[in-house]
Design a protein around this motif. Structure first.
Motif, PDB file in Angstrom:
ATOM      1  N   GLY A 171       1.213  61.619 -46.903  1.00 42.07           N
ATOM      2  CA  GLY A 171       1.722  62.927 -47.680  1.00 42.07           C
ATOM      3  C   GLY A 171       1.386  62.393 -49.123  1.00 42.07           C
ATOM      4  O   GLY A 171       0.085  62.083 -49.508  1.00 42.07           O
ATOM      5  N   LYS A 172       2.231  62.645 -49.994  1.00 39.34           N
ATOM      6  CA  LYS A 172       1.760  62.459 -51.467  1.00 39.34           C
ATOM      7  C   LYS A 172       1.262  61.005 -51.773  1.00 39.34           C
ATOM      8  O   LYS A 172       0.295  60.845 -52.664  1.00 39.34           O
ATOM      9  N   PRO A 173       1.779  60.040 -51.419  1.00 41.70           N
ATOM     10  CA  PRO A 173       1.015  58.623 -51.846  1.00 41.70           C
ATOM     11  C   PRO A 173      -0.451  58.579 -51.450  1.00 41.70           C
ATOM     12  O   PRO A 173      -1.121  57.905 -52.098  1.00 41.70           O
TER      13      PRO A 173
ATOM     14  N   ASP B  47      -2.423  61.289 -51.472  1.00 42.28           N
ATOM     15  CA  ASP B  47      -3.184  62.025 -52.676  1.00 42.28           C
ATOM     16  C   ASP B  47      -3.272  61.187 -53.930  1.00 42.28           C
ATOM     17  O   ASP B  47      -4.004  61.390 -54.645  1.00 42.28           O
ATOM     18  N   ALA B  48      -1.898  60.393 -54.320  1.00 43.36           N
ATOM     19  CA  ALA B  48      -2.029  59.693 -55.306  1.00 43.36           C
ATOM     20  C   ALA B  48      -2.946  58.742 -55.431  1.00 43.36           C
ATOM     21  O   ALA B  48      -3.568  58.502 -56.471  1.00 43.36           O
TER      22      ALA B  48
ATOM     23  N   GLU C  74      -6.388  60.064 -56.362  1.00 46.38           N
ATOM     24  CA  GLU C  74      -6.463  60.592 -57.638  1.00 46.38           C
ATOM     25  C   GLU C  74      -6.658  59.458 -58.450  1.00 46.38           C
ATOM     26  O   GLU C  74      -7.652  59.131 -59.288  1.00 46.38           O
TER      27      GLU C  74
ATOM     28  N   SER D   4      -1.595  60.451 -41.335  1.00 47.12           N
ATOM     29  CA  SER D   4      -1.670  61.734 -42.068  1.00 47.12           C
ATOM     30  C   SER D   4      -1.664  62.976 -41.052  1.00 47.12           C
ATOM     31  O   SER D   4      -2.464  62.999 -40.251  1.00 47.12           O
TER      32      SER D   4
ATOM     33  N   ASP E  29      -4.121  68.127 -43.727  1.00 43.25           N
ATOM     34  CA  ASP E  29      -4.254  67.357 -45.151  1.00 43.25           C
ATOM     35  C   ASP E  29      -5.672  66.518 -45.185  1.00 43.25           C
ATOM     36  O   ASP E  29      -6.400  66.590 -46.269  1.00 43.25           O
TER      37      ASP E  29
ATOM     38  N   ARG F  67      -8.872  67.009 -47.835  1.00 44.17           N
ATOM     39  CA  ARG F  67      -9.395  65.763 -48.569  1.00 44.17           C
ATOM     40  C   ARG F  67     -10.799  65.507 -48.133  1.00 44.17           C
ATOM     41  O   ARG F  67     -11.476  65.141 -49.385  1.00 44.17           O
TER      42      ARG F  67
END
Ligand code: 6PG
Length: 474
Positions: A80-82, A84-85, A88, A106, A110, A114
């Motif tokens: 999840g968000k981790p 994408d973090a 980035e 994942s 998603d 990516r």
């Protein structure tokens, strides 16, 4: 660290990440691990085998500069968000041609996003399933990569070295385009859920229905693990019954609350199967039963209203245990059949070109659903690449026909005594539906056309038909 020395980097030094990295170092690769937690970074080096090249760092810049180019980096952070973090944060630090691997669980959609996003920036992004838990990561997991073929070829020697081996063959293979690796891992976990549900049903029947204690249960699973049910999940079940609780004098299994956790991969499998219109009822029921288990307070109230359904199973103990073995074997075959069928369907729908024989081959070792059964499936899929469902193979048809009487007997006895066997029943109902040329949905089609003009097809001529149905047609 001015000279880039390191072959491979890991972002996230939780148990899985650090174990995977230490495994890699044991196979002669120089590795660097990054974690913002100083303690985790420092202890990595302490845990490393003497003579291996392992470095733990807390700074992203140090990490990036330590790696040979093009860089091979894997991340093992929560889905999840981790993820994408991390992407980035590292994007400005990476160079074109670098490889970034997401080794977590994942969601495959998603991963597709990516891959596209990073492709534009010249970064090879790979989604890769890793199975085998903590020990697997440390001593040989099953590894399910997919995506960019060039990136695969670069990391292939490293992944082959660290993976589990079966008869010398590494439990890793290129599984296809895009997010094929994460897709296969998702379905792997769906199968995992279903087999665990089935095993827990046999536990309930033997423990509550036949009154077997933990020592006896240990004995049964020990025996079962010596025959055609031999598998990792049966093996750990055998061991679980012997584990002593360190807070009481009881066995630990008896002190564990009967509310199941779930991180979501089983649910994703069911959701995706529904979207694909591919039936996997055993996996669906396994997800639902985990969800039902969480309603402990309601279940307790309901037991107060309806009474305790548990009663002794009026059966011959030894004979029933033998039938239960065969019933479980029957049902486990159906779990794999549904999962593998889904992978085939999903692969075609998403253009991933997933080679089923390779999936089965790399599941034979290292992963949670490894079993001797997969050796047989490997032979089948190696010979017949386009079989839509393994139930159509000669081997499986013989096995299911040889055990169907036993699963019926188990289900009838269990249901009569009030024991829930949703997994075993779903398996038999799937089988009885799948092997039937005629299903009663002609009536259902008539109903749809009756109330909604949804049309139907006929058995005697092609085309789409609608009828003005007569009401009160007596
Ligand atoms: C594996 C496991 C692993 C993890 C599951 C647990 O293959 O090694 O499947 O990925 O243990 O995600 O899943 P639940 O928490 O949903 O049971």
């Amino acid at each position: 660290m001015s000279n880039p020395l390191f072959d491979f980097g890991m972002i996230g030094l939780g148990v899985m990440g650090r174990n995977f990295l230490l495994n890699m170092a044991d196979h002669g690769f120089s590795v660097v691990g990054l974690d913002k937690d100083n303690q985790k970074a420092l202890s990595l080096e302490k845990e490393a085998t003497k003579g291996t090249i392992v470095k733990g760092v807390t700074n992203a810049g140090d990490f990036i500069n330590a790696l040979k180019k093009p860089r091979s980096i894997m991340m093992l952070v929560p889905a999840g968000k981790p993820v994408d973090a991390v992407i980035e944060e590292f994007l400005p630090l990476l160079d074109k041609g670098d490889i970034l691997i997401d080794g977590g669980n994942s969601h495959y959609t998603d991963t597709v996003k990516r891959i596209r996003y990073l492709e534009e920036k010249g970064i090879h992004f790979m989604g890769m399933g890793v199975s085998g838990g903590e020990k697997g990561a440390r001593f040989g997991p099953s590894i399910m990569p997919g995506g960019d073929q060039d990136a695969w070829r670069t990391v292939q020697p490293m992944l082959e070295a660290v993976s589990a081996k079966v008869n010398g063959s590494p439990c890793v293979a290129y599984l296809g385009k895009d997010a094929a690796g994460h897709y296969v891992k998702m379905v792997h976990n769906g199968i995992e859920y279903a087999i665990m549900q089935l095993i827990s049903e046999t536990y309930m029947l033997m423990h509550r229905g036949l009154g077997l204690n933990n020592d006896q249960l240990h004995g049964v699973f020990k025996k079962w693990n010596e025959g055609n049910l031999q598998s990792y999940l049966i093996e750990i079940t055998r061991d679980i019954f012997m584990q002593q609780d360190d807070k009481t004098n009881n066995r630990l299994v008896d002190m564990i609350l009967d509310e199941a956790g779930a991180k979501g991969t089983g649910m994703w499998t069911s959701q995706d199967a529904m979207s694909l219109h591919y039936p996997i009822p055993l996996i669906d029921i396994a997800v639902s039963m985990r969800d039902l288990s969480v309603y402990k307070e309601e279940r307790t109230r309901a037991e107060g209203i309806y009474g305790n359904p548990y009663q002794n199973l009026p059966v011959d103990k030894e004979a029933f245990i033998a039938q239960l073995h065969d019933a479980l074997y029957f049902a486990v075959i159906n779990c794999y059949a549904q999962g593998l069928g889904m992978i085939q369907k999903g692969s075609a729908a998403l253009g991933m070109d997933i080679p089923l024989s390779e999936v089965v081959r790399i599941w034979r070792g290292g992963c949670i659903i490894r079993s001797v059964l997969l050796d047989k499936f490997f032979v089948i899929y190696s010979k017949t690449k386009d079989m839509p469902n393994i139930l159509l193979s000669e081997f499986v048809s013989k096995e299911l026909q040889g055990n169907v009487r036993q699963i019926r007997a188990v289900i009838v006895a269990s249901i009569n005594a009030g024991y829930p066997v949703p997994g075993l029943s779903a398996s038999l109902n799937y089988f009885d539906s799948y092997r039937r040329k005629h299903l009663p949905v002609n009536l259902l089609q008539a109903q749809r056309d009756y109330f909604g003009s949804h049309t139907y097809q006929r058995i005697d001529e092609p085309g789409i038909f609608h009828t003005e149905w007569k009401e009160n047609n007596e």
